[in-house]
Design a protein around this motif. Structure first.
Motif, PDB file in Angstrom:
ATOM      1  N   PRO A  34       0.823  -1.207   0.000  1.00 20.96           N
ATOM      2  CA  PRO A  34       0.000   0.000   0.000  1.00 20.96           C
ATOM      3  C   PRO A  34       0.863   1.265   0.000  1.00 20.96           C
ATOM      4  O   PRO A  34       1.808   1.383   0.778  1.00 20.96           O
ATOM      5  CB  PRO A  34      -0.831  -0.097   1.272  1.00 20.96           C
ATOM      6  CG  PRO A  34      -0.274  -1.212   2.071  1.00 20.96           C
ATOM      7  CD  PRO A  34       0.681  -1.977   1.228  1.00 20.96           C
ATOM      8  N   LEU A  35       0.517   2.185  -0.882  1.00 22.72           N
ATOM      9  CA  LEU A  35       1.150   3.504  -0.962  1.00 22.72           C
ATOM     10  C   LEU A  35       0.128   4.517  -0.468  1.00 22.72           C
ATOM     11  O   LEU A  35      -1.004   4.535  -0.944  1.00 22.72           O
ATOM     12  CB  LEU A  35       1.549   3.822  -2.404  1.00 22.72           C
ATOM     13  CG  LEU A  35       2.060   5.241  -2.656  1.00 22.72           C
ATOM     14  CD1 LEU A  35       3.392   5.465  -1.957  1.00 22.72           C
ATOM     15  CD2 LEU A  35       2.178   5.498  -4.151  1.00 22.72           C
ATOM     16  N   THR A  36       0.523   5.337   0.489  1.00 23.48           N
ATOM     17  CA  THR A  36      -0.391   6.275   1.127  1.00 23.48           C
ATOM     18  C   THR A  36       0.112   7.701   0.977  1.00 23.48           C
ATOM     19  O   THR A  36       1.288   7.972   1.198  1.00 23.48           O
ATOM     20  CB  THR A  36      -0.518   5.947   2.631  1.00 23.48           C
ATOM     21  OG1 THR A  36      -0.885   4.581   2.777  1.00 23.48           O
ATOM     22  CG2 THR A  36      -1.552   6.818   3.303  1.00 23.48           C
ATOM     23  N   PHE A  37      -0.790   8.593   0.577  1.00 24.45           N
ATOM     24  CA  PHE A  37      -0.518  10.035   0.540  1.00 24.45           C
ATOM     25  C   PHE A  37      -1.443  10.664   1.575  1.00 24.45           C
ATOM     26  O   PHE A  37      -2.656  10.522   1.506  1.00 24.45           O
ATOM     27  CB  PHE A  37      -0.786  10.598  -0.852  1.00 24.45           C
ATOM     28  CG  PHE A  37      -0.594  12.087  -0.970  1.00 24.45           C
ATOM     29  CD1 PHE A  37       0.562  12.702  -0.526  1.00 24.45           C
ATOM     30  CD2 PHE A  37      -1.577  12.878  -1.548  1.00 24.45           C
ATOM     31  CE1 PHE A  37       0.739  14.080  -0.658  1.00 24.45           C
ATOM     32  CE2 PHE A  37      -1.409  14.245  -1.679  1.00 24.45           C
ATOM     33  CZ  PHE A  37      -0.247  14.851  -1.233  1.00 24.45           C
ATOM     34  N   THR A  38      -0.850  11.337   2.561  1.00 26.44           N
ATOM     35  CA  THR A  38      -1.603  11.926   3.661  1.00 26.44           C
ATOM     36  C   THR A  38      -1.395  13.428   3.664  1.00 26.44           C
ATOM     37  O   THR A  38      -0.283  13.907   3.451  1.00 26.44           O
ATOM     38  CB  THR A  38      -1.130  11.341   5.008  1.00 26.44           C
ATOM     39  OG1 THR A  38      -1.272   9.926   4.967  1.00 26.44           O
ATOM     40  CG2 THR A  38      -1.937  11.895   6.168  1.00 26.44           C
ATOM     41  N   ALA A  39      -2.474  14.175   3.912  1.00 26.06           N
ATOM     42  CA  ALA A  39      -2.389  15.636   4.010  1.00 26.06           C
ATOM     43  C   ALA A  39      -3.160  16.087   5.249  1.00 26.06           C
ATOM     44  O   ALA A  39      -4.195  15.521   5.586  1.00 26.06           O
ATOM     45  CB  ALA A  39      -2.963  16.297   2.762  1.00 26.06           C
ATOM     46  N   THR A  40      -2.627  17.113   5.905  1.00 27.75           N
ATOM     47  CA  THR A  40      -3.265  17.699   7.078  1.00 27.75           C
ATOM     48  C   THR A  40      -3.630  19.140   6.760  1.00 27.75           C
ATOM     49  O   THR A  40      -2.778  19.922   6.331  1.00 27.75           O
ATOM     50  CB  THR A  40      -2.330  17.653   8.300  1.00 27.75           C
ATOM     51  OG1 THR A  40      -1.988  16.289   8.549  1.00 27.75           O
ATOM     52  CG2 THR A  40      -2.995  18.254   9.520  1.00 27.75           C
ATOM     53  N   ASP A  41      -4.892  19.484   6.952  1.00 25.61           N
ATOM     54  CA  ASP A  41      -5.353  20.852   6.739  1.00 25.61           C
ATOM     55  C   ASP A  41      -4.757  21.715   7.854  1.00 25.61           C
ATOM     56  O   ASP A  41      -5.023  21.481   9.020  1.00 25.61           O
ATOM     57  CB  ASP A  41      -6.877  20.896   6.779  1.00 25.61           C
ATOM     58  CG  ASP A  41      -7.434  22.254   6.414  1.00 25.61           C
ATOM     59  OD1 ASP A  41      -6.801  23.276   6.750  1.00 25.61           O
ATOM     60  OD2 ASP A  41      -8.513  22.290   5.812  1.00 25.61           O
ATOM     61  N   PRO A  42      -3.906  22.707   7.519  1.00 26.47           N
ATOM     62  CA  PRO A  42      -3.252  23.503   8.555  1.00 26.47           C
ATOM     63  C   PRO A  42      -4.226  24.334   9.383  1.00 26.47           C
ATOM     64  O   PRO A  42      -3.936  24.667  10.533  1.00 26.47           O
ATOM     65  CB  PRO A  42      -2.277  24.393   7.785  1.00 26.47           C
ATOM     66  CG  PRO A  42      -2.774  24.400   6.386  1.00 26.47           C
ATOM     67  CD  PRO A  42      -3.522  23.128   6.176  1.00 26.47           C
ATOM     68  N   ASP A  43      -5.398  24.666   8.839  1.00 29.89           N
ATOM     69  CA  ASP A  43      -6.360  25.480   9.578  1.00 29.89           C
ATOM     70  C   ASP A  43      -7.149  24.659  10.592  1.00 29.89           C
ATOM     71  O   ASP A  43      -7.317  25.072  11.733  1.00 29.89           O
ATOM     72  CB  ASP A  43      -7.329  26.182   8.619  1.00 29.89           C
ATOM     73  CG  ASP A  43      -6.620  27.189   7.731  1.00 29.89           C
ATOM     74  OD1 ASP A  43      -5.584  27.743   8.167  1.00 29.89           O
ATOM     75  OD2 ASP A  43      -7.090  27.408   6.598  1.00 29.89           O
ATOM     76  N   SER A  44      -7.626  23.485  10.181  1.00 30.53           N
ATOM     77  CA  SER A  44      -8.463  22.684  11.076  1.00 30.53           C
ATOM     78  C   SER A  44      -7.681  21.608  11.804  1.00 30.53           C
ATOM     79  O   SER A  44      -8.135  21.093  12.819  1.00 30.53           O
ATOM     80  CB  SER A  44      -9.594  22.014  10.282  1.00 30.53           C
ATOM     81  OG  SER A  44      -9.059  21.026   9.420  1.00 30.53           O
ATOM     82  N   GLY A  45      -6.496  21.228  11.290  1.00 34.81           N
ATOM     83  CA  GLY A  45      -5.723  20.158  11.904  1.00 34.81           C
ATOM     84  C   GLY A  45      -6.236  18.775  11.533  1.00 34.81           C
ATOM     85  O   GLY A  45      -5.699  17.775  11.997  1.00 34.81           O
ATOM     86  N   LEU A  46      -7.269  18.693  10.682  1.00 34.78           N
ATOM     87  CA  LEU A  46      -7.819  17.399  10.289  1.00 34.78           C
ATOM     88  C   LEU A  46      -6.997  16.794   9.156  1.00 34.78           C
ATOM     89  O   LEU A  46      -6.455  17.508   8.315  1.00 34.78           O
ATOM     90  CB  LEU A  46      -9.278  17.557   9.871  1.00 34.78           C
ATOM     91  CG  LEU A  46     -10.206  18.026  10.993  1.00 34.78           C
ATOM     92  CD1 LEU A  46     -11.590  18.297  10.448  1.00 34.78           C
ATOM     93  CD2 LEU A  46     -10.266  16.987  12.101  1.00 34.78           C
ATOM     94  N   THR A  47      -6.913  15.472   9.147  1.00 35.35           N
ATOM     95  CA  THR A  47      -6.075  14.748   8.209  1.00 35.35           C
ATOM     96  C   THR A  47      -6.917  13.864   7.309  1.00 35.35           C
ATOM     97  O   THR A  47      -7.902  13.284   7.749  1.00 35.35           O
ATOM     98  CB  THR A  47      -5.063  13.884   8.988  1.00 35.35           C
ATOM     99  OG1 THR A  47      -4.255  14.741   9.785  1.00 35.35           O
ATOM    100  CG2 THR A  47      -4.172  13.094   8.062  1.00 35.35           C
TER     101      THR A  47
END
Length: 173
Positions: free
Chosen positions: A146-159
């Motif tokens: 599995p290849l995973t790309f993860t991003a975190t919204d800097p304003d809300s902190g949600l991923t």
């Protein structure tokens, strides 16, 4: 805290405090930092109805879930490699994805808020950061991982996370 009988999109169900899950579909809520200025919303409903019923009861009706308006996580997708794509072990491969904030629909381009991981037999290996780039494929045995790309919204902190499977093969130079 656990949420019982839920799914990852709606997080509805019964919540309970315990050391372990009670069912196969229970999800553990993990704590994370709450951004400054983020209002917290919680509610508990308890009550009783005085008097006798006017007609025989047909059983209790299911409660209607009430969800506060919470910020949603970033929207994340992987363009390259495609599902089932070949990743040449020890070679540099091109990775490309997109991540956008919700609400606002702004692109997340700061590498501090993104990560690419390939999960091998010994756990995840960080390949790099940023929405795209050339990263060296780790020295894993031939196989599909599995290849995973993860991003975190800097304003809300949600991923949010996007995942595809990539096939690691030998690199011919």
């Amino acid at each position: 805290m656990w949420i019982g009988h839920s799914d990852r999109e709606t997080l509805t169900g019964n919540g309970y405090f315990d050391e372990r899950a009670h069912g196969a579909d229970d999800q553990e809520l993990r704590t994370s930092a709450v951004p400054a200025g983020q209002p917290l919303v919680a509610g508990v409903v308890c009550g009783s109805v005085p008097g006798a019923p006017a007609s025989p009861s047909k059983g209790a009706s299911a409660p209607v879930p009430v969800r506060p308006d919470l910020p949603s996580a970033a929207v994340v997708s992987i363009q390259r490699p495609g599902a089932g794509g070949r990743l040449r072990r020890g070679c540099e491969e091109v990775f490309a994805g997109t991540a956008r904030t919700r609400p606002g629909d702004r692109p997340l381009t700061d590498p501090r808020y993104t990560a690419w991981r390939l999960t091998g037999p010994d756990g995840p290996v960080v390949l790099g950061a940023g929405p795209s780039g050339g990263f060296v494929v780790p020295l894993l045995p031939d196989g599909t991982y599995p290849l995973t790309f993860t991003a975190t919204d800097p304003d809300s902190g949600l991923t949010a996370t996007a995942r595809v499977s990539g096939r690691v093969v030998g690199c011919l130079r």
